[in-house]
Design a protein around this motif. Sequence first.
Motif, PDB file in Angstrom:
ATOM      1  N   SER A 168       0.831  -1.204   0.000  1.00  0.00           N
ATOM      2  CA  SER A 168       0.000   0.000   0.000  1.00  0.00           C
ATOM      3  C   SER A 168       0.864   1.251   0.000  1.00  0.00           C
ATOM      4  CB  SER A 168      -0.972   0.005   1.172  1.00  0.00           C
ATOM      5  OG  SER A 168      -1.881   1.077   1.007  1.00  0.00           O
ATOM      6  N   GLU A 169       0.192   2.370   0.192  1.00  0.00           N
ATOM      7  CA  GLU A 169       0.860   3.662   0.119  1.00  0.00           C
ATOM      8  C   GLU A 169       1.283   4.115   1.516  1.00  0.00           C
ATOM      9  OE1 GLU A 169       1.556   5.843  -2.446  1.00  0.00           O
ATOM     10  OE2 GLU A 169       2.255   7.341  -1.027  1.00  0.00           O
ATOM     11  N   GLY A 170       2.473   4.694   1.628  1.00  0.00           N
ATOM     12  CA  GLY A 170       2.900   5.249   2.918  1.00  0.00           C
ATOM     13  C   GLY A 170       2.341   6.646   3.089  1.00  0.00           C
ATOM     14  N   TRP A 300      -2.641   5.292  -3.800  1.00  0.00           N
ATOM     15  CA  TRP A 300      -1.382   5.965  -4.102  1.00  0.00           C
ATOM     16  C   TRP A 300      -1.588   7.167  -5.022  1.00  0.00           C
ATOM     17  CZ3 TRP A 300       2.324   2.367  -7.452  1.00  0.00           C
ATOM     18  CH2 TRP A 300       1.729   2.099  -8.695  1.00  0.00           C
ATOM     19  N   ALA A 301      -2.852   7.591  -5.221  1.00  0.00           N
ATOM     20  CA  ALA A 301      -3.075   8.608  -6.243  1.00  0.00           C
ATOM     21  C   ALA A 301      -3.187  10.014  -5.695  1.00  0.00           C
ATOM     22  CB  ALA A 301      -4.350   8.298  -7.017  1.00  0.00           C
ATOM     23  N   ASP A 302      -2.680  10.935  -6.452  1.00  0.00           N
ATOM     24  CA  ASP A 302      -2.854  12.360  -6.228  1.00  0.00           C
ATOM     25  C   ASP A 302      -2.323  12.795  -4.870  1.00  0.00           C
ATOM     26  OD1 ASP A 302      -4.024  12.276  -8.710  1.00  0.00           O
ATOM     27  OD2 ASP A 302      -6.095  12.415  -7.969  1.00  0.00           O
ATOM     28  N   GLU A 303      -2.467  14.062  -4.601  1.00  0.00           N
ATOM     29  CA  GLU A 303      -1.947  14.636  -3.366  1.00  0.00           C
ATOM     30  C   GLU A 303      -2.679  14.074  -2.147  1.00  0.00           C
ATOM     31  OE1 GLU A 303       0.762  16.450  -3.722  1.00  0.00           O
ATOM     32  OE2 GLU A 303       0.800  16.430  -1.528  1.00  0.00           O
ATOM     33  N   GLU A 304      -3.963  13.784  -2.301  1.00  0.00           N
ATOM     34  CA  GLU A 304      -4.769  13.387  -1.150  1.00  0.00           C
ATOM     35  C   GLU A 304      -4.588  11.922  -0.765  1.00  0.00           C
ATOM     36  OE1 GLU A 304      -5.763  14.583  -3.996  1.00  0.00           O
ATOM     37  OE2 GLU A 304      -7.125  16.300  -3.755  1.00  0.00           O
ATOM     38  N   ARG A 305      -4.039  11.124  -1.649  1.00  0.00           N
ATOM     39  CA  ARG A 305      -3.867   9.682  -1.406  1.00  0.00           C
ATOM     40  C   ARG A 305      -5.186   9.024  -0.962  1.00  0.00           C
ATOM     41  NH1 ARG A 305       0.511  11.596  -3.093  1.00  0.00           N
ATOM     42  NH2 ARG A 305       2.535  10.673  -2.636  1.00  0.00           N
ATOM     43  N   ASP A 306      -6.269   9.488  -1.588  1.00  0.00           N
ATOM     44  CA  ASP A 306      -7.569   8.915  -1.225  1.00  0.00           C
ATOM     45  C   ASP A 306      -8.221   8.330  -2.474  1.00  0.00           C
ATOM     46  OD1 ASP A 306      -8.376  11.072  -2.700  1.00  0.00           O
ATOM     47  OD2 ASP A 306      -9.292  12.167  -1.033  1.00  0.00           O
ATOM     48  N   LEU A 307      -9.548   8.186  -2.472  1.00  0.00           N
ATOM     49  CA  LEU A 307     -10.226   7.545  -3.589  1.00  0.00           C
ATOM     50  C   LEU A 307     -10.807   8.530  -4.587  1.00  0.00           C
ATOM     51  CD1 LEU A 307     -12.207   4.826  -1.609  1.00  0.00           C
ATOM     52  CD2 LEU A 307      -9.935   4.659  -2.617  1.00  0.00           C
ATOM     53  N   THR A 356     -13.243  15.132 -11.885  1.00  0.00           N
ATOM     54  CA  THR A 356     -13.370  16.562 -12.169  1.00  0.00           C
ATOM     55  C   THR A 356     -12.438  17.425 -11.308  1.00  0.00           C
ATOM     56  OG1 THR A 356     -15.300  16.496 -10.713  1.00  0.00           O
ATOM     57  CG2 THR A 356     -15.734  16.581 -13.064  1.00  0.00           C
ATOM     58  N   LYS A 357     -11.441  16.788 -10.697  1.00  0.00           N
ATOM     59  CA  LYS A 357     -10.509  17.583  -9.882  1.00  0.00           C
ATOM     60  C   LYS A 357      -9.490  18.276 -10.789  1.00  0.00           C
ATOM     61  CE  LYS A 357      -8.894  14.234  -7.340  1.00  0.00           C
ATOM     62  NZ  LYS A 357      -7.951  13.691  -6.375  1.00  0.00           N
ATOM     63  N   PHE A 358      -9.961  19.296 -11.487  1.00  0.00           N
ATOM     64  CA  PHE A 358      -9.096  19.883 -12.508  1.00  0.00           C
ATOM     65  C   PHE A 358      -7.912  20.646 -11.956  1.00  0.00           C
ATOM     66  CE2 PHE A 358     -13.004  19.586 -15.123  1.00  0.00           C
ATOM     67  CZ  PHE A 358     -12.452  18.792 -16.104  1.00  0.00           C
ATOM     68  N   PHE A 359      -8.061  21.136 -10.734  1.00  0.00           N
ATOM     69  CA  PHE A 359      -7.130  22.183 -10.370  1.00  0.00           C
ATOM     70  C   PHE A 359      -5.758  21.709  -9.921  1.00  0.00           C
ATOM     71  CE2 PHE A 359     -11.426  23.876 -10.097  1.00  0.00           C
ATOM     72  CZ  PHE A 359     -11.318  24.713 -11.183  1.00  0.00           C
ATOM     73  N   SER A 360      -5.709  20.645  -9.084  1.00  0.00           N
ATOM     74  CA  SER A 360      -4.372  20.246  -8.646  1.00  0.00           C
ATOM     75  C   SER A 360      -3.812  19.107  -9.491  1.00  0.00           C
ATOM     76  CB  SER A 360      -4.388  19.863  -7.168  1.00  0.00           C
ATOM     77  OG  SER A 360      -5.397  18.910  -6.939  1.00  0.00           O
ATOM     78  N   ASP A 361      -4.588  18.034  -9.595  1.00  0.00           N
ATOM     79  CA  ASP A 361      -4.046  16.870 -10.279  1.00  0.00           C
ATOM     80  C   ASP A 361      -4.697  16.650 -11.633  1.00  0.00           C
ATOM     81  OD1 ASP A 361      -2.281  15.988  -8.140  1.00  0.00           O
ATOM     82  OD2 ASP A 361      -4.152  15.707  -7.040  1.00  0.00           O
ATOM     83  N   GLY A 362      -5.546  17.580 -12.014  1.00  0.00           N
ATOM     84  CA  GLY A 362      -6.301  17.428 -13.254  1.00  0.00           C
ATOM     85  C   GLY A 362      -5.427  17.216 -14.470  1.00  0.00           C
TER      86      GLY A 362
END
Lengths: 402, 426
Positions: A168-170, A300-307, A356-362
Motif C-alpha cells: 500500500s501507500e505510505g 497511491w493517487a494524487d496529493e490526497e492519497r484517497d479515492l 473533475t478535480k481539474f485544479f491540482s491533479d487534473g
Amino acid sequence: MRTICFYFQVHQPFRLKPYRFFEIGDDHDYWDDYSNRNIMNKVAKKCYLPMNQLLLELIHKFQGKFKVCFSLSGCILDQMEAYAPEVLRSFQELVDTGHVELLNETYSHSLCALKSESEFKHMVQLHQEKIKHHFKGYEPKVFRNTELIYSDSIGEMVAGMGFDGILSEGAKHILGWKSPNFVYVNAHEPKLKVLLKNFRLSDDIAFRFGEKTWSDYPLTTDKFIGWLNQVPQEDEVINLFMDYETFGEHQWKETGIFEFMRHLPEAVLNRTNFGFSTPSEVIANASPVGKINVPIPISWADEERDLTAWLGNDLQDEAFDRLFELEASVKRSSNPEIQRDWLYLQTSDHFYYMCTKFFSDGDIHAYFSPYESPYEAFINYMNVLSDFILRLKQDEKERIAS
Amino acid sequence: MKVLMFGWEFPPHISGGLGTACYGLVKGMAHHKQDLIFVVPRLWGDEDPLAEFVNASDVEIDYRERRFRDIWKNLTYLEVSSFLIPYLSPEEYHNHTERLLRDQDELESSVLANKFSFSGKYGKDLILEVSRYALVAAQIAKNKKFDLIHAHDWLSFPAGIAAKKMSGKPLIAHVHATEFDRSGQTVNQRVYDIERAGMEAADKIIAVSQLTKNTIVTKYGIAEEKVVVVHNAVLDTSIIRSREQKKVPEKIVTFLGRITFQKGPEYFVEAAYKVIRKDDNVRFVMAGSGDLLNRMIQRVAELRIGTKFHFTGFLKGDDVDKMFALSDVYVMPSVSEPFGISPLEAVRHNTPVIISKQSGVAEVLQNAVKVDFWDIDAMADAIFALLHYNGISKMFKEMGREELKRLKWEHVAKKVIDIYTQTVNQ
C-alpha cells in the motif's frame, strides 16, 4: 540487511470506443480495438520491451543480488496475448530467472474491493488462474490491490484469502510520525504484513525524474545514492513502488531514465548497505514493528492519497453504483461475452476519466484520458452500460425461456 | 408592386433559422407571383432561383453620392456610442479606447472601399458587415426601382433604414427573434440599439408570434398598432415515414436543440426524473450541445438516472431525422422562443409534442400539450400520458398531421402581401 524493494505495476485498460446513443440495443462491441492495439504497441516499444531487456541484463549480471517484483493486471495480459505476444514472452523470461516476483491483484484492475466482497474474491481468483496459466503454475503469495487501495477491512479480506502480505501507500495521514521504511501488520489480522510505499523516493523517480523545474533536477545515480545513505540506519526497507510505464513512457528515454536504472543496482550494492529483495523476502526477513490503522481507504493517487480520483463525484458514483447493481444478474449468466465485458467495464480507468478535480491533479488525469472532458467520459460509459443492461435482461429472458 | 427585401442568409448556405424562414417566405411569394428583389451579403450560386437575387459582395459603391457619407456617419455613431463595457479600470479603458480608435480607422478604410467581400456568417466582424451591408443597401436603393422595403431581423435593419433614406419608400421590419430571446436578460446593447432603430424607422413591423409582439411592445416601446403578427409555416408539410428501426425496447422522449438557458433544458431533466421514478419503460434523450450541456450531465448523474437519460451531442442532417423518427414524445420546454419550428418537424415524423406556453409555435399548434416551461409536474404528467394513454397520443398524431397541412408558406406570403398593399396605400 537493509533492503530496497522494487515493485512495478503493469496495466493498460481496455478503452471504450466512442459509443453513441443510436447504438444502444444494437452494437454490443464496446472496445476500441484500434486504439487499444496502438497504445499497447507504442508502450511495448517505448517501455515494456527495452525495460524488460535491461532488467534481464541486470538480473544476470548480479546473479541474484538484484531483483524486482511485478503486478501484471489481467487486462494487460489479455492485451499482450491479443496484440503483443513478444511482450508476454519477455515477461515470462524474466520470471524464469527466479529473481522476479509476481503479485496477485484483481483481474481487471477493478475497484470491487470497495463494493462487493464476493466480486473481489472472484476477481482475485480469476487473476490467480491467469498468472498460473502464463507463468508455469506460479502462485503469488503477496497481494496488491488496484491503485494500492487499502484499508483495515480490505486487508482482512486479503488475509482471509491466504495471502502473507499486501502493498500500500505510505500516506502521511495514516503514518503520522511513523516511517514507511518498516514492515507493519494489518490492524485486524496481524498475520497480514503491510508494505508501505516510500512515496518521496518513489516519486522522485516516477514523477519528478525528468521535471526540469524540480530543484533536484537532474536526478543522477550519485544523488540518489546520497539520499539512500541519509536514511536512518535503523530503517529496514525502502519500498520503491511505481508504474512500470515510468520507464520510457511517462519519463521518456531522452530523460536518461534507462541509464539511471542501468547504473543504480551496482551503485547501491557497492556504495550503500542496502541490498534488493522482493516483497515475499521482505516479509520473511523483517520483523513487523506494529499495527497500521487504516479505517478509511487510502490509495497511491494524487496529493490526497484517497479515492477521489475514481469515486466521489456524481458522475463517478452514478456510473459505479449502476454497474455494481448488475453483479447478481451477471453471476446468473453463462454468456462468456457478458462475463468478459463485466470484467473490463470494472476497470478503474473508466472512473478516472470522469474525475473533475481539474485544479491540482487534473493535468495528470487529462494526460491519461482519451476523452476531452469528464462529462464526455461519463456519457460514453453510460451509453455502453445501458446497452450492457439490455443484454443482461435479454440473456435472463432467454434463460427463463429455456 | 415590387419589393426590395434584405436578408442575411439563404439556403443552402445557412447557419441559423433565419435563412430557412426567408426561404419559405420567398417561396410563398413566388407562388403568388410577387415581384421581389432579394439581397443577401453573399451569394454562392446554388440558391433556388425564386427571386431576383442581388449579391451584396458584388455591389460597387460610388462615393460621389453625398448621402452615403451621412449614412456612414450615422452608422459609426451607432457603434461608438453603444460601446459600453462596465467595470474597466482607467488604464484598461485607455487601452481599450486606443485600440478602438485604431480599429475604427482600419474598419473605415476597408468598409469604405468600393467593393467589399462579405462572409455572410455570424463571425467576429459581424457589426462591421452589418454596417457595410447598409452602405450597399443605399447603393442598391439608388440603382433599383421598387415600391417597398422589407428587412429581416437586426442584421439587415441598418440596410433597410439606409434604403428607406435613399428612396423614401416605406419599410417593413420583420422580427424573427429579439435580443431578449437570444441572450436572456443580458442583452447586447449594440444589438438592442440596432433593433430598436429598425423598429422605429419601420412603417410596419411583422412579428412571428404574439409572444414576440409583446416583447416588441414592452421592451422596445413600440406602439401596439404598428405591429402585426404573422406566424411562420413549414416548408414541407408532408408526413415522413421513416424506415428507421428502434433498437431499444423502451419508449423514447426527446429534447432536441441548443442546450442553453433559453431552451429550458433543465426543466426537461427534472421532468424526466419524475417520469423515470414511475416508469421503467422509458429513455430520455437530450440531443444537441451548448453552454449548459455539462451542467445537464452533472444533474443527470446527481439524480442517478444515467442509464435512462442519454446525451447525443450535436446532431446534424440525417441524425436529426433519425432522432425524430425514433422518438415517441418530443418536448420543447423553451423559456422564450419567438416561434420554434422543431415541434412541427416532430409532427411531420408522427411524434406527439409537448411545448412550452412561452413559445410562438404554441399559438398555431393546437394539437399539442402546452405547459409552462417551469411547471415540471405538468410536463412529467404530459409525458407520462402521451407514453401510456394511446388514445391521446393517437389523436395528437392524426390531428397534428391535419393541422400541419394548414401551415403553409403560401398562406403566410398572402398575409404579408396584404400588409404590403396596406402599407403602400397608406
